[in-house]
Design an enzyme around this catalytic site. Structure first.
Site, PDB file in Angstrom:
ATOM      1  N   TYR A 135       7.145  -8.609   9.930  1.00 12.44           N
ATOM      2  CA  TYR A 135       6.756  -7.748   8.879  1.00 12.44           C
ATOM      3  C   TYR A 135       6.036  -6.605  10.036  1.00 12.44           C
ATOM      4  O   TYR A 135       4.749  -7.140   9.125  1.00 12.44           O
ATOM      5  CB  TYR A 135       6.538  -7.972   7.988  1.00 12.44           C
ATOM      6  N   LYS A 163      11.041  -5.958  10.087  1.00 11.31           N
ATOM      7  CA  LYS A 163      11.009  -4.529   8.901  1.00 11.31           C
ATOM      8  C   LYS A 163       9.875  -3.869   9.889  1.00 11.31           C
ATOM      9  O   LYS A 163       8.706  -4.230   9.696  1.00 11.31           O
ATOM     10  CB  LYS A 163      10.674  -5.252   8.163  1.00 11.31           C
TER      11      LYS A 163
END
Length: 289
Positions: A135, A163
């Protein structure tokens, strides 16, 4: 056909006094389960993860897997300032049945690429046969994930994607060039489902879609059709919703209250929407629910 996953970033519901509203959170989970989206991203930024303690984490993971798991993939965010804390959350989530995980980079203190590599290697070992998403959110953590580092992380068998939040399309394209084709890239920009797909992303992690999912499904379908007029109309609907709700958790929860989903509030220090904003929230609900 181009892959266009929509993973819903799910808010956590709290009572007005800041205590956890577990039943309200479960109502949101059940609402999201009906969205038709491919997955749910729980206890991330939209879920106010920095304000969640270990006991609440376990309660919410257990509820998410029960209420969402039959309808969609559940990606559990476990990131923390230290690998020690993140691994503890991986172990607890695995005990509860989670198989997909995401971890934001360590935050607050600066970390080198080598330190980030050690962090994710430790988490990779803890995840085991599960799947782990990096992330990358440098605007919040202060620690960027360079394309070179992402390429090194992609060599780990169970680190399957990233992400990318508040990264430009050019930065997403640089990620795409650094990793194998099967490595998954999700943008965190709600409105960029189609645009990010054009530079190699396979989908979006969207908090706004937790409130009003239908326009996002319509945009994905329009893009699949190849009809440019249909895409433009669907994109305009998504842009309308994002301009009103955006990544603003108090606005998401105001929308849930207006729709009768959950009477939830935020725990973190965030401004409540103004009267004008509430009026706009009511408008987009009426137009796009």
């Amino acid at each position: 056909m181009t892959r266009r996953d929509i993973l819903t970033a799910v808010p956590t519901s709290f009572h007005a006094d800041g205590s956890l509203d577990l039943e309200g959170s479960r109502s949101i989970f059940r609402y999201v389960a009906q969205s038709g989206n491919e997955g749910a991203f729980v206890l991330g930024t939209t879920g106010e993860f920095p304000a969640i303690d270990d006991a609440e984490f376990a309660q919410l993971v257990e509820a998410a897997l029960a209420d969402l798991g039959d309808a969609m993939r559940v990606v559990v965010h476990v990131g923390a300032p230290s690998a020690f804390e993140a691994v503890r959350r991986v172990h607890r989530a695995r005990e509860l049945g989670a198989t997909e995980f995401a971890a934001v980079t360590p935050y607050y203190l600066p970390a080198s690429d080598d330190a980030l590599l050690r962090y994710y290697d430790t988490l990779s070992d803890a995840v085991g046969e599960g799947s782990l998403y990096v992330y990358a959110y440098p605007a919040r953590t202060g620690n960027p994930v360079s394309p070179e580092l992402l390429g090194r992380l992609a060599e780990r068998t169970n680190i399957v994607g990233v992400k990318a939040s508040e990264l430009s399309l050019e930065e997403i394209a640089a990620y795409r060039a650094a990793v194998p084709d099967e490595f998954v890239i999700y943008t965190g920009a709600d409105r960029d489902l189609v645009a990010a797909g054009g530079v190699g992303a396979q989908g979006v992690v969207s908090g706004v879609s937790s409130v009003l999912p239908k326009p996002f499904r319509a945009l994905a379908a329009a893009a699949d059709s190849g009809d440019s007029d249909r895409v433009a109309a669907a994109q305009a609907d998504v842009d309308d919703i994002v301009s009103v709700i955006g990544g603003d958790m108090p606005r998401m929860k105001a929308a849930y209250r207006a729709m009768g989903v959950a009477d939830g509030h935020c725990r973190m220090a965030l401004d409540e929407p103004s009267a004008d904003a509430l009026s706009e929230i009511d408008r987009v609900i009426a137009a796009h629910r």
